[in-house]
Design a protein around this motif. Structure first.
Motif, short mmCIF file in Angstrom:
data_model
loop_
_atom_site.label_atom_id
_atom_site.label_comp_id
_atom_site.label_asym_id
_atom_site.label_seq_id
_atom_site.Cartn_x
_atom_site.Cartn_y
_atom_site.Cartn_z
N VAL A 99 24.61 8.20 29.86
CA VAL A 99 23.78 7.40 28.96
C VAL A 99 23.37 8.16 27.71
O VAL A 99 22.85 7.56 26.76
N ILE A 100 23.61 9.48 27.68
CA ILE A 100 23.22 10.27 26.51
C ILE A 100 23.89 9.78 25.23
O ILE A 100 23.23 9.66 24.19
N PRO A 101 25.21 9.47 25.22
CA PRO A 101 25.82 8.96 23.99
C PRO A 101 25.15 7.69 23.46
O PRO A 101 25.02 7.51 22.25
N VAL A 102 24.71 6.82 24.36
CA VAL A 102 24.03 5.59 23.95
C VAL A 102 22.68 5.93 23.33
O VAL A 102 22.26 5.35 22.33
N LEU A 103 21.97 6.89 23.93
CA LEU A 103 20.68 7.31 23.40
C LEU A 103 20.83 7.92 22.01
O LEU A 103 20.02 7.65 21.11
N VAL A 104 21.86 8.73 21.82
CA VAL A 104 22.08 9.39 20.53
C VAL A 104 22.32 8.35 19.44
O VAL A 104 21.84 8.51 18.30
N LYS A 105 23.06 7.28 19.75
CA LYS A 105 23.34 6.25 18.74
C LYS A 105 22.08 5.53 18.31
O LYS A 105 21.99 5.04 17.19
N LYS A 106 21.11 5.46 19.20
CA LYS A 106 19.84 4.82 18.87
C LYS A 106 18.97 5.76 18.03
O LYS A 106 18.47 5.39 16.98
N ASP A 107 18.81 6.97 18.53
CA ASP A 107 17.92 7.93 17.86
C ASP A 107 18.26 9.32 18.42
O ASP A 107 18.27 9.52 19.63
N TRP A 108 18.51 10.26 17.52
CA TRP A 108 18.90 11.60 17.96
C TRP A 108 17.81 12.24 18.83
O TRP A 108 18.10 13.05 19.71
N ARG A 109 16.56 11.82 18.62
CA ARG A 109 15.47 12.37 19.43
C ARG A 109 15.56 11.88 20.87
O ARG A 109 15.22 12.62 21.81
N LEU A 110 16.01 10.65 21.03
CA LEU A 110 16.23 10.15 22.39
C LEU A 110 17.39 10.88 23.05
O LEU A 110 17.39 11.12 24.26
N GLY A 111 18.39 11.24 22.23
CA GLY A 111 19.50 12.04 22.75
C GLY A 111 19.01 13.39 23.25
O GLY A 111 19.47 13.89 24.28
N ILE A 112 18.08 13.97 22.51
CA ILE A 112 17.49 15.25 22.94
C ILE A 112 16.73 15.07 24.24
O ILE A 112 16.79 15.92 25.15
N LEU A 113 16.00 13.95 24.35
CA LEU A 113 15.27 13.67 25.59
C LEU A 113 16.21 13.61 26.78
O LEU A 113 15.95 14.23 27.82
N GLY A 114 17.32 12.89 26.63
CA GLY A 114 18.29 12.81 27.71
C GLY A 114 18.91 14.15 28.03
O GLY A 114 19.13 14.50 29.20
N THR A 115 19.19 14.93 26.99
CA THR A 115 19.79 16.25 27.19
C THR A 115 18.83 17.19 27.90
O THR A 115 19.24 17.96 28.79
#
Length: 323
Positions: A99-115
């Motif tokens: 789900v990280i790629p989907v989070l990154v497309k929404k907001d890079w900060r959400l991508g960081i959260l998932g990472t």
């Protein structure tokens, strides 16, 4: 449910969790464990399934099937815990990664959260897989907060989250302090080893929620009581609140059929618990693991995919994903 009734339920649950922690744990698990799992899975499917594209649902399903396999092999004694637990947590890491790629497309900060979450599970797996699994078992009881935050809006959500802060954080912390245990013990209203099922004394069951390093410490019993209270409140929200929010039943017959199915299966498992609590708990843990782990990617994706929308990562533009 009125404020007075809700307050009374919370106070009674807190008192019983402290006074009779083993009895409260065993009875609530046997009585409401399966019904809460099935209700929670039904809610997740009904509310989030249409938001996910087929490929993502397929990936999540495959990882959950692996978790079922690993947990089943462990329950039936075909592989030891030190093998099954790391394998299970590896699948959980996979659930976050997809789900990280989907989070990154929404907001890079959400991508960081998932990472960060993914990295935390990896660290926990390398440090102590058993302790990490235990920690997630406790934290899972907080997932109703996520469902409430995702469903409600505005002032209604603020009030509900404030109530969640009291129920899921403040009250458990008070119990964890040991003061309620000391007070109830001083008036003789406490029996740590009382139970409706033949499961032995409390000390033999502390490992359900208390790590081995703390089981001989003074905090062990308050920690167990606090976790039992959280479990009880988790059941209350899942069984008493979430079904009222569900939409999309095709008919009242479908709703009634599901309810009676849950009652029937829960009754069968309750009887099984009376025959062999330990073995029944192990089998129950297989389906419980599925409902617990699936909510990690689902709640992460809920940050990206709003209600009444369908995700298609191949066709949606960046602007659509943001909106």
């Amino acid at each position: 449910m009125s404020i007075i009734a809700a307050t009374a339920l919370i106070l009674i649950s807190a008192i019983l969790s402290v006074s009779f922690p083993l009895a409260t744990y065993t009875f609530t698990l046997a009585s409401f464990g399966l019904s809460h799992v099935l209700t929670e899975l039904h809610y997740v499917d009904n509310r989030f399934r249409q938001r996910l594209e087929n490929s993502l649902r397929f990936s999540i399903s495959q990882l959950l099937l692996l978790i079922i396999c690993f947990r089943s092999l462990q329950v039936f004694g075909l592989i030891p815990n030190w093998v099954s637990i790391p394998l299970e947590l590896s699948c959980v890491i996979g659930l976050v990664i997809i789900v990280i790629p989907v989070l990154v497309k929404k907001d890079w900060r959400l991508g960081i959260l998932g990472t960060v979450l993914c990295a935390s599970i990896i660290v926990g797996l390398c440090w102590s897989a058993t302790l990490t699994l235990l920690l997630f078992a406790i934290l899972h009881n907080l997932t109703p907060i996520g469902f409430i935050a995702e469903k409600l809006r505005g002032k209604q959500r603020n009030v509900a989250l404030l109530a969640c802060g009291v129920v899921f954080i403040l009250v458990p912390l008070v119990i964890l302090s040991g003061l309620p245990t000391q007070f109830l013990s001083s008036i003789g209203f406490i029996n740590l080893n009382a139970s409706f099922f033949p499961v032995g004394e409390l000390e033999f069951n502390l490992g359900v929620y208390v790590p081995p390093q703390l089981q001989n410490q003074a905090i062990a019993i308050p920690a167990f009581s606090a976790a039992v209270f959280l479990q009880s409140m988790h059941y209350v929200v899942v069984i008493g609140v979430l079904p009222k929010w569900e939409n999309g039943y095709q008919s009242r017959i479908a709703n009634s059929f599901f309810t009676w199915l849950v009652v029937f299966l829960s009754t069968l498992l309750f009887v099984s618990f009376t025959i062999s609590f330990i073995n029944s708990r192990a089998v129950y843990g297989i389906i419980a693991a599925v409902h617990a782990w699936v909510e990690i990617p689902i709640l992460l994706l809920a940050l990206v995919i709003p209600e009444n929308s369908t995700m298609n990562t191949e066709s949606l533009s960046k602007e659509q994903l943001i909106n």
